[in-house]
Design a protein around this motif. Structure first.
Motif, mmCIF file in Angstrom:
data_model
loop_
_atom_site.group_PDB
_atom_site.id
_atom_site.type_symbol
_atom_site.label_atom_id
_atom_site.label_comp_id
_atom_site.label_asym_id
_atom_site.label_seq_id
_atom_site.Cartn_x
_atom_site.Cartn_y
_atom_site.Cartn_z
ATOM 1 N N PHE A 66 -34.711 33.401 -34.670
ATOM 2 C CA PHE A 66 -35.575 32.250 -34.407
ATOM 3 C C PHE A 66 -36.480 32.508 -33.207
ATOM 4 O O PHE A 66 -37.580 31.949 -33.112
ATOM 5 N N TYR A 67 -36.013 33.360 -32.291
ATOM 6 C CA TYR A 67 -36.782 33.665 -31.077
ATOM 7 C C TYR A 67 -37.326 35.098 -31.095
ATOM 8 O O TYR A 67 -37.575 35.690 -30.034
ATOM 9 N N ALA A 68 -37.520 35.649 -32.305
ATOM 10 C CA ALA A 68 -38.057 37.012 -32.416
ATOM 11 C C ALA A 68 -39.436 37.109 -31.784
ATOM 12 O O ALA A 68 -39.770 38.097 -31.123
ATOM 13 N N ASN A 69 -40.267 36.076 -31.983
ATOM 14 C CA ASN A 69 -41.581 35.993 -31.330
ATOM 15 C C ASN A 69 -41.783 34.603 -30.729
ATOM 16 O O ASN A 69 -42.281 34.469 -29.621
ATOM 17 N N TYR A 70 -41.386 33.586 -31.474
ATOM 18 C CA TYR A 70 -41.469 32.216 -30.971
ATOM 19 C C TYR A 70 -40.672 32.075 -29.681
ATOM 20 O O TYR A 70 -39.584 32.646 -29.542
ATOM 21 N N HIS A 71 -41.227 31.288 -28.739
ATOM 22 C CA HIS A 71 -40.550 31.086 -27.457
ATOM 23 C C HIS A 71 -40.199 29.622 -27.226
ATOM 24 O O HIS A 71 -39.038 29.276 -26.987
ATOM 25 N N SER A 72 -41.199 28.737 -27.309
ATOM 26 C CA SER A 72 -40.969 27.325 -26.992
ATOM 27 C C SER A 72 -42.234 26.540 -27.312
ATOM 28 O O SER A 72 -43.271 27.120 -27.650
ATOM 29 N N GLN A 105 -30.644 26.274 -26.432
ATOM 30 C CA GLN A 105 -31.744 26.715 -27.297
ATOM 31 C C GLN A 105 -31.288 26.937 -28.743
ATOM 32 O O GLN A 105 -32.105 27.282 -29.602
ATOM 33 N N ALA A 106 -30.011 26.739 -29.013
ATOM 34 C CA ALA A 106 -29.491 26.907 -30.372
ATOM 35 C C ALA A 106 -28.165 26.171 -30.471
ATOM 36 O O ALA A 106 -27.511 25.880 -29.454
ATOM 37 N N PHE A 107 -27.753 25.895 -31.732
ATOM 38 C CA PHE A 107 -26.535 25.114 -31.948
ATOM 39 C C PHE A 107 -25.746 25.700 -33.104
ATOM 40 O O PHE A 107 -26.286 25.994 -34.171
ATOM 41 N N VAL A 158 -35.301 24.036 -32.760
ATOM 42 C CA VAL A 158 -34.187 24.928 -32.423
ATOM 43 C C VAL A 158 -33.464 25.332 -33.705
ATOM 44 O O VAL A 158 -33.499 24.599 -34.693
ATOM 45 N N PRO A 159 -32.789 26.464 -33.687
ATOM 46 C CA PRO A 159 -31.952 26.813 -34.843
ATOM 47 C C PRO A 159 -30.640 26.027 -34.804
ATOM 48 O O PRO A 159 -29.953 25.994 -33.780
ATOM 49 N N ILE A 160 -30.317 25.378 -35.912
ATOM 50 C CA ILE A 160 -29.067 24.633 -36.062
ATOM 51 C C ILE A 160 -28.312 25.299 -37.199
ATOM 52 O O ILE A 160 -28.768 25.292 -38.345
#
Length: 341
Positions: free
Chosen positions: A255-261, A171-173, A201-203
């Motif tokens: 990046f996933y504070a509220n966003y999920h997918s 989910q991240a890189f 995704v966060p890169i």
């Protein structure tokens, strides 16, 4: 076991799956496509090398899918970097400390299981929070000492199957300084995001304090590419250059504070969130980001029927739109806005 015996055993297993009481836990359409593709290959004019590639690919991916399956719901960060980096190099220690911080934040760490940066990432996260996907090379002896012999380790023959698993499951890189292999992995990440062939995704490109690598590289390359019309002006939103461990970890966690997918259903993007956005605030967001939707219409909705049927996080809140972007660079500011709630 002879080839005839292997074939007989495989046919018997298929008969048990489809002729008995066994239930195959896979979408029937996908299963039909897999079986048809197999028969098509057998009936084709494929060479022995073609058969070898197809067979090895399926075998390797099956092993990798089985290895990752128990950790499917655990958030993961893939770390890319050079196998040549020694423990004395500042990049090694920086990687280990960042991996520990990510592990402390609830992420497992996935690396190529080799030496250098791959070993540093696993050392920082610890064996229990590490997953390894190595490549078999004549000049590398196998997995590093952190992950060797662990059930969370698989070895691959082909680079493309290995890269698929390193990207698909995370989910991240986190990209550390590296050579041709690291740059290949890094720019494939950017390509997948730029063309929307992955998911947002966060890169993160992490710099070593006092010895920048990514900043001069991108400062040289991006203006050249833009001048030739080869990338868009907003493609810089696909990645973040971080100057510290805190900066890198905050980018990934935030990046996933509220966003999920996200998921696409019949050309409609379903963007899943952990919390609903207040109605008046959402109206303002829908107006500000209307350009993202082909028809200018963005709304908060419930899960789609197929998501409910497949138990694909039906409990989450959703924003839907007919996404008009050609890639995910345009979507990043919208995700950032959602994460403020």
């Amino acid at each position: 076991m002879s080839s005839n015996n292997e074939r007989s055993e495989a046919l018997a297993r298929l008969n048990d799956l489809f002729g008995g009481d066994s239930q195959v836990s896979v979408n029937n359409k996908m299963l039909d496509r897999l079986l048809k593709a197999t028969v098509d290959l057998i009936e084709s004019d494929a060479s022995s090398l073609d058969f070898k590639i197809a067979t090895t690919t399926l075998e390797e991916m099956t092993r990798a899918f089985d290895m990752f399956a128990p950790y499917r719901d655990k958030p993961k960060v893939s770390i890319f970097g050079s196998a040549r980096t020694t423990p004395e190099n500042p990049i090694y220690g920086l990687t280990a400390r960042t991996a520990k911080a990510l592990s402390d934040s609830g992420f497992m760490v996935v690396t190529g299981a080799g030496p250098g940066i791959m070993e540093a990432g696993m050392l920082g996260a610890g064996r229990e929070n590490s997953i390894g996907v190595s490549i078999r090379l004549p000049f590398e002896t196998g997995a590093n000492s952190v992950i060797a012999g662990d059930e969370k380790y698989v070895s691959m023959r082909y680079f493309f199957t290995r890269k698929l698993m390193l990207v698909k499951e995370s989910q991240a890189f986190l990209c550390m300084p590296g050579g041709f292999g690291t740059l290949d992995e890094t720019f494939e990440l950017l390509t997948l995001a730029q063309t929307a062939k992955s998911v947002p995704v966060p890169i993160v490109f992490l710099e070593v304090p006092g010895d920048p690598f990514w900043t001069p590289l991108m400062d040289t390359m991006e203006p050249l590419l833009r001048r030739h019309g080869l990338i868009s002006d907003n493609d810089h939103t696909l990645y973040k250059i971080a100057d510290s461990i805190d900066d890198a970890v905050n980018e990934i966690v935030g990046f996933y504070a509220n966003y999920h997918s996200i998921r696409f259903v019949n050309d409609v993007m379903y963007l899943r969130m952990q919390r609903e956005i207040p109605e008046e605030d959402f109206k303002a967001l829908a107006t500000e980001f209307a350009f993202l939707a082909a028809d200018g219409f963005i709304e908060q909705t419930a899960a789609s029927g197929i998501e409910v049927k497949e138990a694909d996080h039906p409990e989450l809140f959703r924003v839907t739109m007919r996404y008009a972007g050609k890639g995910f660079a345009s979507l990043r500011p919208f995700i950032d806005a959602i994460n403020r709630y």
